[in-house]
Write a protein that holds these residues in place. Sequence first.
Motif, PDB file in Angstrom:
ATOM      1  N   GLY A 181       0.825  -1.190   0.000  1.00  7.61           N
ATOM      2  CA  GLY A 181       0.000   0.000   0.000  1.00  7.61           C
ATOM      3  C   GLY A 181       0.858   1.237   0.000  1.00  7.61           C
ATOM      4  N   VAL A 182       2.005   1.155  -0.696  1.00  8.78           N
ATOM      5  CA  VAL A 182       2.951   2.264  -0.722  1.00  8.78           C
ATOM      6  C   VAL A 182       3.274   2.612  -2.166  1.00  8.78           C
ATOM      7  N   ASP A 183       4.130   3.608  -2.329  1.00 11.99           N
ATOM      8  CA  ASP A 183       4.543   4.060  -3.654  1.00 11.99           C
ATOM      9  C   ASP A 183       5.180   2.916  -4.427  1.00 11.99           C
ATOM     10  N   GLN A 184       4.666   2.659  -5.638  1.00 13.48           N
ATOM     11  CA  GLN A 184       5.178   1.546  -6.440  1.00 13.48           C
ATOM     12  C   GLN A 184       6.350   1.952  -7.331  1.00 13.48           C
ATOM     13  N   THR A 185       6.646   3.240  -7.398  1.00 13.80           N
ATOM     14  CA  THR A 185       7.658   3.697  -8.345  1.00 13.80           C
ATOM     15  C   THR A 185       9.071   3.564  -7.801  1.00 13.80           C
ATOM     16  N   SER A 186       9.228   3.476  -6.477  1.00  5.39           N
ATOM     17  CA  SER A 186      10.566   3.367  -5.905  1.00  5.39           C
ATOM     18  C   SER A 186      11.166   2.007  -6.246  1.00  5.39           C
ATOM     19  N   ARG A 187      12.474   1.986  -6.361  1.00 10.83           N
ATOM     20  CA  ARG A 187      13.173   0.759  -6.753  1.00 10.83           C
ATOM     21  C   ARG A 187      13.390  -0.128  -5.515  1.00 10.83           C
ATOM     22  N   PRO A 188      12.863  -1.345  -5.531  1.00  8.88           N
ATOM     23  CA  PRO A 188      13.028  -2.212  -4.362  1.00  8.88           C
ATOM     24  C   PRO A 188      14.460  -2.740  -4.249  1.00  8.88           C
ATOM     25  N   GLU A 189      14.880  -2.999  -3.014  1.00 14.42           N
ATOM     26  CA  GLU A 189      16.183  -3.603  -2.745  1.00 14.42           C
ATOM     27  C   GLU A 189      15.957  -5.003  -2.186  1.00 14.42           C
ATOM     28  N   VAL A 190      16.790  -5.940  -2.608  1.00 17.28           N
ATOM     29  CA  VAL A 190      16.592  -7.343  -2.242  1.00 17.28           C
ATOM     30  C   VAL A 190      17.889  -7.923  -1.685  1.00 17.28           C
ATOM     31  N   ARG A 191      17.737  -8.629  -0.580  1.00 17.26           N
ATOM     32  CA  ARG A 191      18.861  -9.375  -0.001  1.00 17.26           C
ATOM     33  C   ARG A 191      18.348 -10.754   0.376  1.00 17.26           C
ATOM     34  N   ILE A 192      19.176 -11.786   0.170  1.00 16.98           N
ATOM     35  CA  ILE A 192      18.754 -13.157   0.451  1.00 16.98           C
ATOM     36  C   ILE A 192      19.731 -13.793   1.437  1.00 16.98           C
ATOM     37  N   PHE A 193      19.177 -14.438   2.462  1.00 13.82           N
ATOM     38  CA  PHE A 193      19.960 -15.234   3.410  1.00 13.82           C
ATOM     39  C   PHE A 193      19.653 -16.696   3.142  1.00 13.82           C
TER      40      PHE A 193
ATOM     41  N   PRO B  38      22.334 -21.030  -3.890  1.00 11.35           N
ATOM     42  CA  PRO B  38      22.396 -22.487  -4.054  1.00 11.35           C
ATOM     43  C   PRO B  38      20.992 -23.085  -4.102  1.00 11.35           C
ATOM     44  N   ALA B  39      20.816 -24.066  -4.974  1.00  6.89           N
ATOM     45  CA  ALA B  39      19.516 -24.732  -5.085  1.00  6.89           C
ATOM     46  C   ALA B  39      19.331 -25.720  -3.933  1.00  6.89           C
ATOM     47  N   ASN B  40      18.096 -26.150  -3.747  1.00  9.68           N
ATOM     48  CA  ASN B  40      17.754 -27.175  -2.757  1.00  9.68           C
ATOM     49  C   ASN B  40      18.154 -26.782  -1.339  1.00  9.68           C
ATOM     50  N   THR B  41      17.931 -25.523  -0.992  1.00  8.73           N
ATOM     51  CA  THR B  41      18.205 -25.061   0.359  1.00  8.73           C
ATOM     52  C   THR B  41      17.121 -24.081   0.777  1.00  8.73           C
ATOM     53  N   SER B  42      16.920 -23.959   2.054  1.00  6.84           N
ATOM     54  CA  SER B  42      15.983 -22.957   2.553  1.00  6.84           C
ATOM     55  C   SER B  42      16.635 -21.583   2.469  1.00  6.84           C
ATOM     56  N   PHE B  43      15.808 -20.550   2.379  1.00  5.55           N
ATOM     57  CA  PHE B  43      16.351 -19.197   2.336  1.00  5.55           C
ATOM     58  C   PHE B  43      15.287 -18.194   2.767  1.00  5.55           C
ATOM     59  N   VAL B  44      15.743 -16.991   3.061  1.00  2.00           N
ATOM     60  CA  VAL B  44      14.866 -15.875   3.429  1.00  2.00           C
ATOM     61  C   VAL B  44      15.142 -14.737   2.470  1.00  2.00           C
ATOM     62  N   VAL B  45      14.087 -14.192   1.881  1.00  2.00           N
ATOM     63  CA  VAL B  45      14.213 -13.025   1.006  1.00  2.00           C
ATOM     64  C   VAL B  45      13.833 -11.782   1.817  1.00  2.00           C
ATOM     65  N   GLU B  46      14.763 -10.838   1.927  1.00  2.00           N
ATOM     66  CA  GLU B  46      14.494  -9.548   2.564  1.00  2.00           C
ATOM     67  C   GLU B  46      14.185  -8.539   1.457  1.00  2.00           C
TER      68      GLU B  46
ATOM     69  N   LYS C  79      10.204  -3.019   5.219  1.00  3.71           N
ATOM     70  CA  LYS C  79      10.809  -4.306   4.938  1.00  3.71           C
ATOM     71  C   LYS C  79       9.748  -5.392   4.987  1.00  3.71           C
ATOM     72  N   ALA C  80       9.910  -6.366   4.102  1.00  8.68           N
ATOM     73  CA  ALA C  80       9.055  -7.549   4.125  1.00  8.68           C
ATOM     74  C   ALA C  80       9.953  -8.769   3.935  1.00  8.68           C
ATOM     75  N   TYR C  81       9.547  -9.890   4.509  1.00  8.66           N
ATOM     76  CA  TYR C  81      10.358 -11.104   4.441  1.00  8.66           C
ATOM     77  C   TYR C  81       9.517 -12.259   3.914  1.00  8.66           C
ATOM     78  N   PHE C  82      10.201 -13.140   3.181  1.00  5.82           N
ATOM     79  CA  PHE C  82       9.559 -14.374   2.743  1.00  5.82           C
ATOM     80  C   PHE C  82      10.473 -15.536   3.109  1.00  5.82           C
ATOM     81  N   PHE C  83       9.932 -16.524   3.818  1.00  6.07           N
ATOM     82  CA  PHE C  83      10.688 -17.690   4.251  1.00  6.07           C
ATOM     83  C   PHE C  83      10.359 -18.864   3.332  1.00  6.07           C
ATOM     84  N   TYR C  84      11.398 -19.408   2.715  1.00  5.49           N
ATOM     85  CA  TYR C  84      11.222 -20.536   1.791  1.00  5.49           C
ATOM     86  C   TYR C  84      11.906 -21.754   2.402  1.00  5.49           C
ATOM     87  N   ASP C  85      11.190 -22.864   2.507  1.00  9.80           N
ATOM     88  CA  ASP C  85      11.714 -24.044   3.197  1.00  9.80           C
ATOM     89  C   ASP C  85      12.438 -25.026   2.288  1.00  9.80           C
TER      90      ASP C  85
END
Length: 730
Positions: free
Chosen positions: A601-613, A652-660, A667-673
Amino acid sequence: MQEINQSVRRDTLGRIGSFAVGTSMITASYYSWLASGYLNLFYIVLSWVMLLGGIYVIIRSLVCEPVTVNRLFEGRTGLILSAAASSVAAYAYLTYGFVRAGGQAVIIYLVAFSILVALNSSGSTPRFMNLTKIKLYSRTGSIAAILGLLLMAFLLTEPVLALAVIGASLALCLLIPNREKTNIWITLSLFASLSAFSVGALANLPRYGTDELAIEMYAAKLVLAGRNPYSFAYFTGVFHVFPVPLSSLTPVVGGGFVSSLMYPALSFEVFLPSLLLHVDPRLTIVAFSSAVMLILVYHYHRNSFDEFAPIALIVVTLDSLILEFPAASVTDSIWVALLAASYVLKTRKTVSAVLFGLSLSFKQLAFTAAPFYVYYIYKERGILGAAGFTLISAITFLAVNLPYIVLSPTQWLSSLTGPVTSRLVGIGQGASMISFTGLYTLPRIYFAGAAAAVSALLIATYVFKHSNLRYSLFILPLLALFFNYRFLFNYAAYWPILSLLTLPEVSRYVGSHPTTSSPGSSRLFPETPASGSKPSHHMAQPSKHSLTWIVVCLVIIGLVGAAPAVHASTNPVYVDGVTSLTKVVGGPDIITTIVVNISHGVDQTSRPEVRIFDGQNIFYANGLLWNASVLRTANNWSLYRLVPMAPNQSLPANTSFVVEFYLSGYKAYFFYDGSARIYDQPFFQVGLHIEAASQRSYVSSCYQGVQSSYVKVAPLNFIVRYYYQQLGVC
């Protein structure tokens, strides 16, 4: 020089043995963090336990009472600890195997610790507390340390000259006969091998391995051109002039990387000779790193502790990363050497104060020791002595920085406060891991407040318990740094070495100040008297002791209680899910593309930043840096395509990770198992780039379907990077 008696020698041997355990625990905590991949709860908890446990052991090794912490590693307690360490090592091996980088070091450490403690605890008396075998301990330990350095240098294919120096040092330790001066030669051999290893490591790492060194060199370049480096908000083009690997840059929340000066003036002035002479600036760092060890040896010699000098250097090798830091462009040894020299030369009041001022003029980390050091000086010299010390240190700091303060006072102050006020991403093995990995998000200000509260508590404890904590001034700051939002291992590595300087004085102080406390007690951690016995005068202080722990509990309750108040329970940005994952066919087993759906529900024009753990090893402290591009968007949702910023940032494939996911200040996070299907990319191009010390080759092939190709390279130190390009897409 005053000779030391048998009781002082025995006390010192017990302290330095416990000190070695504490230091190795702190080092092993780094490797546990390295193995955790930010997401492995077992290794994260193990890292925190070993770090805080190592600090505890070192503090107990420095209390101004007969040393008792070594009793943890004797008798039944030692056998229990040995069994516990073996159990943890077995669990780590059976659960995670022996393939995780960092995890291997943790398992080896736990097994070695278990064996040594079991040996020490198996007899009626501790096996490693025999004063007649100090020379044997020194020689054996030095041989083991140098042999380990030689093996590491060989595997890293260090230059022949470095291997020769380390090999000659090993031969000298093996062949020198047992005489009065044996320890001196062993000490020199160990020092030569440590320095040779640090110099040899320069050949295997990039000249500018950190953005800090590149920025400082650029600032020095501006000074030589007659310009004020603090007048620039950003150093445009700094990483073109002094190239730094992407993984070593410091990302800023909201986009981009740090490219401005954030340190006092000496941080770049010290590299002016390197720039003028066109020599590798890391040689300056190596020189100061060697100076730290020389200062340590000199201090032990001056206090007639020559027989313990080799053991002290062996403890340095347990903190092995400080030998690699100079080659990796980590500059902390410079402020550490200046602070160490200030402490060792504290009887030369003006020189000591000037050196401390220079240490403050290099890096802000030295300021964390200032309250403890100034109070220590106050207790040694009185109020006038402390005031004079503080004044001279302040004048030195101002003298180094004055030209830049006069030219641009606001910019100078902004630069020095930059590490705290700038929106740097959270990294490291500290308490903030629970936040920046998305487990329980808390703002940066929370951790700044936590670090400040713990610092205030530690300073108050040092003041009120100074009679017992007198020589803990260089280890207590590490507890506060643990709560910093950014807590890398170079923030922690040097404090045990600084604390090692105080060990001779602790033993002398205890030898000359007999206490009425029982041998197993400590005013910092008092024991309960045995049933039916009358407590001594020192033990009968429940009010002081209770007050200390009441304050500690209040701080803990305050930190825990404040967390829910600042925790963001609602967020206008939300990751609905990952719609697809793709990887190349027949190439490396890595994910090349992630498509995510974001509700916002925020401005869509800003460029998102992504980091993965990812759930594997931590190869890069920043995590994996990815770019995001919009595939489709609507009123309150967008579909983003994520790709790595560089091939070495691939997931790396076949591993869990978190997308920041950072968008418009949220900030929003997605947890992938790791359970979803990963789709193969049908047609792609892959390049395999191999770098060795004196060899570069590039192989590029085009594959379709399941075609594949393999390249073999002989050198052990090659770095494999996969360069891929999706035809018609990128």
